[in-house]
Every structure is written in C-alpha cells, then in structure tokens.
Motif scaffolding. Structure first.
Motif, mmCIF file in Angstrom:
data_model
loop_
_atom_site.group_PDB
_atom_site.id
_atom_site.type_symbol
_atom_site.label_atom_id
_atom_site.label_comp_id
_atom_site.label_asym_id
_atom_site.label_seq_id
_atom_site.Cartn_x
_atom_site.Cartn_y
_atom_site.Cartn_z
ATOM 1 N N ASP A 1 0.806 -1.215 0.000
ATOM 2 C CA ASP A 1 0.000 0.000 0.000
ATOM 3 C C ASP A 1 0.842 1.270 0.000
ATOM 4 O O ASP A 1 0.363 2.328 -0.383
ATOM 5 C CB ASP A 1 -0.935 0.028 1.216
ATOM 6 C CG ASP A 1 -2.029 -1.015 1.115
ATOM 7 O OD1 ASP A 1 -2.394 -1.401 -0.015
ATOM 8 O OD2 ASP A 1 -2.524 -1.448 2.175
ATOM 9 N N ASP A 2 2.079 1.178 0.428
ATOM 10 C CA ASP A 2 2.911 2.372 0.562
ATOM 11 C C ASP A 2 3.875 2.588 -0.607
ATOM 12 O O ASP A 2 4.949 3.156 -0.433
ATOM 13 C CB ASP A 2 3.685 2.318 1.878
ATOM 14 C CG ASP A 2 4.606 1.109 1.960
ATOM 15 O OD1 ASP A 2 4.486 0.195 1.123
ATOM 16 O OD2 ASP A 2 5.446 1.079 2.873
ATOM 17 N N VAL A 3 3.500 2.177 -1.801
ATOM 18 C CA VAL A 3 4.342 2.362 -2.982
ATOM 19 C C VAL A 3 4.491 3.854 -3.251
ATOM 20 O O VAL A 3 3.526 4.604 -3.203
ATOM 21 C CB VAL A 3 3.734 1.663 -4.222
ATOM 22 C CG1 VAL A 3 4.471 2.056 -5.483
ATOM 23 C CG2 VAL A 3 3.758 0.167 -4.048
ATOM 24 N N GLU A 4 5.738 4.253 -3.510
ATOM 25 C CA GLU A 4 6.015 5.652 -3.816
ATOM 26 C C GLU A 4 6.644 5.744 -5.196
ATOM 27 O O GLU A 4 7.637 5.081 -5.474
ATOM 28 C CB GLU A 4 6.960 6.233 -2.761
ATOM 29 C CG GLU A 4 7.205 7.701 -2.918
ATOM 30 C CD GLU A 4 8.091 8.265 -1.817
ATOM 31 O OE1 GLU A 4 8.547 9.411 -1.971
ATOM 32 O OE2 GLU A 4 8.328 7.580 -0.809
ATOM 33 N N PHE A 5 6.058 6.547 -6.064
ATOM 34 C CA PHE A 5 6.598 6.772 -7.400
ATOM 35 C C PHE A 5 7.581 7.932 -7.360
ATOM 36 O O PHE A 5 7.362 8.916 -6.648
ATOM 37 C CB PHE A 5 5.496 7.116 -8.396
ATOM 38 C CG PHE A 5 4.589 5.969 -8.732
ATOM 39 C CD1 PHE A 5 5.083 4.788 -9.242
ATOM 40 C CD2 PHE A 5 3.228 6.088 -8.561
ATOM 41 C CE1 PHE A 5 4.244 3.731 -9.569
ATOM 42 C CE2 PHE A 5 2.375 5.044 -8.882
ATOM 43 C CZ PHE A 5 2.884 3.866 -9.384
ATOM 44 N N PRO B 1 -0.303 8.834 -20.756
ATOM 45 C CA PRO B 1 0.217 8.842 -22.127
ATOM 46 C C PRO B 1 1.631 9.404 -22.251
ATOM 47 O O PRO B 1 2.408 8.962 -23.077
ATOM 48 C CB PRO B 1 -0.770 9.716 -22.885
ATOM 49 C CG PRO B 1 -1.992 9.759 -22.049
ATOM 50 C CD PRO B 1 -1.567 9.546 -20.637
ATOM 51 N N LYS B 2 1.977 10.373 -21.410
ATOM 52 C CA LYS B 2 3.299 10.995 -21.499
ATOM 53 C C LYS B 2 4.005 11.052 -20.140
ATOM 54 O O LYS B 2 4.893 11.875 -19.939
ATOM 55 C CB LYS B 2 3.171 12.413 -22.049
ATOM 56 C CG LYS B 2 2.670 12.458 -23.470
ATOM 57 C CD LYS B 2 2.631 13.873 -23.984
ATOM 58 C CE LYS B 2 2.150 13.905 -25.425
ATOM 59 N NZ LYS B 2 2.145 15.269 -25.962
ATOM 60 N N ALA B 3 3.620 10.191 -19.235
ATOM 61 C CA ALA B 3 4.203 10.228 -17.898
ATOM 62 C C ALA B 3 4.634 8.841 -17.443
ATOM 63 O O ALA B 3 3.873 7.881 -17.554
ATOM 64 C CB ALA B 3 3.201 10.805 -16.904
ATOM 65 N N VAL B 4 5.867 8.759 -16.948
ATOM 66 C CA VAL B 4 6.385 7.523 -16.377
ATOM 67 C C VAL B 4 7.033 7.837 -15.037
ATOM 68 O O VAL B 4 7.398 8.986 -14.757
ATOM 69 C CB VAL B 4 7.411 6.829 -17.304
ATOM 70 C CG1 VAL B 4 6.765 6.409 -18.613
ATOM 71 C CG2 VAL B 4 8.619 7.707 -17.533
ATOM 72 N N ALA B 5 7.201 6.813 -14.232
ATOM 73 C CA ALA B 5 7.878 6.954 -12.948
ATOM 74 C C ALA B 5 8.477 5.609 -12.576
ATOM 75 O O ALA B 5 8.192 4.589 -13.213
ATOM 76 C CB ALA B 5 6.896 7.421 -11.877
ATOM 77 N N TRP B 6 9.313 5.626 -11.551
ATOM 78 C CA TRP B 6 9.910 4.409 -11.034
ATOM 79 C C TRP B 6 9.393 4.182 -9.629
ATOM 80 O O TRP B 6 8.987 5.125 -8.946
ATOM 81 C CB TRP B 6 11.437 4.535 -11.003
ATOM 82 C CG TRP B 6 12.063 4.407 -12.343
ATOM 83 C CD1 TRP B 6 12.693 3.315 -12.850
ATOM 84 C CD2 TRP B 6 12.132 5.399 -13.372
ATOM 85 N NE1 TRP B 6 13.132 3.558 -14.124
ATOM 86 C CE2 TRP B 6 12.802 4.845 -14.473
ATOM 87 C CE3 TRP B 6 11.685 6.714 -13.484
ATOM 88 C CZ2 TRP B 6 13.038 5.534 -15.647
ATOM 89 C CZ3 TRP B 6 11.917 7.407 -14.658
ATOM 90 C CH2 TRP B 6 12.588 6.824 -15.717
ATOM 91 N N ILE B 7 9.422 2.953 -9.185
ATOM 92 C CA ILE B 7 9.031 2.635 -7.818
ATOM 93 C C ILE B 7 10.270 2.837 -6.950
ATOM 94 O O ILE B 7 11.316 2.205 -7.166
ATOM 95 C CB ILE B 7 8.496 1.189 -7.718
ATOM 96 C CG1 ILE B 7 7.237 1.065 -8.586
ATOM 97 C CG2 ILE B 7 8.213 0.820 -6.263
ATOM 98 C CD1 ILE B 7 6.737 -0.340 -8.733
ATOM 99 N N LYS B 8 10.162 3.733 -5.988
ATOM 100 C CA LYS B 8 11.307 4.143 -5.178
ATOM 101 C C LYS B 8 11.986 2.960 -4.506
ATOM 102 O O LYS B 8 13.215 2.855 -4.521
ATOM 103 C CB LYS B 8 10.868 5.165 -4.137
ATOM 104 C CG LYS B 8 12.013 5.754 -3.353
ATOM 105 C CD LYS B 8 11.537 6.873 -2.447
ATOM 106 C CE LYS B 8 12.700 7.531 -1.730
ATOM 107 N NZ LYS B 8 12.267 8.659 -0.901
ATOM 108 N N SER B 9 11.225 2.050 -3.942
ATOM 109 C CA SER B 9 11.825 0.909 -3.237
ATOM 110 C C SER B 9 12.632 0.025 -4.188
ATOM 111 O O SER B 9 13.646 -0.554 -3.782
ATOM 112 C CB SER B 9 10.753 0.093 -2.521
ATOM 113 O OG SER B 9 9.823 -0.430 -3.450
#
Length: 70
Positions: free
Chosen positions: A8-12, A46-54
C-alpha cells in the motif's frame, strides 16, 4: 505483478529523483533498463512515467553489496 502483492505504501519517483539516488545519468538509466540491469518504469499516463522508489533503492543496495568484498 499481481495487484494483491503490491504494498500500500508504494512511492513513485520521477527521473530527476532516480538520477539523484543512483548518481547515474538519464541515458545510462535507460540503457541499463533496456539491458534488464535496472528497474523498469511504470507508465502513469500517455506521457508520464515513474519508477518505484523501493525498487531503485534495492538496486542501489545491490550495487553496494556487489562492490564490497566478503
């Protein structure tokens, strides 16, 4: 990945934060992703990506462990 297994605590984090945490440049990050040597990104729109901090932090810890003897 099964949604039931996602914490539940996923941070992008965005690319600037990935660069800051790893010390790598943008091109190197994408090259290592293509080589399956770095965590993949998550498409947010459509134009946004992120990584999972952990995942990025785990990658950093693996590099530290691999570079130290014993």
């Amino acid at each position: 990945m099964n949604a039931a297994k996602i914490p539940d605590d996923v941070e992008f984090i965005k690319i600037a934060e990935v660069r800051r945490i790893t010390g790598l440049g943008t091109s190197t990050i994408y090259e290592r992703m293509l080589a399956k040597e770095f965590p993949g990104q998550v498409k947010l729109g459509p134009k946004a990506v992120a990584w999972i901090k952990s995942e990025v932090q785990a990658w950093v810890k693996e590099r530290i462990s691999a570079s130290r003897p014993g």
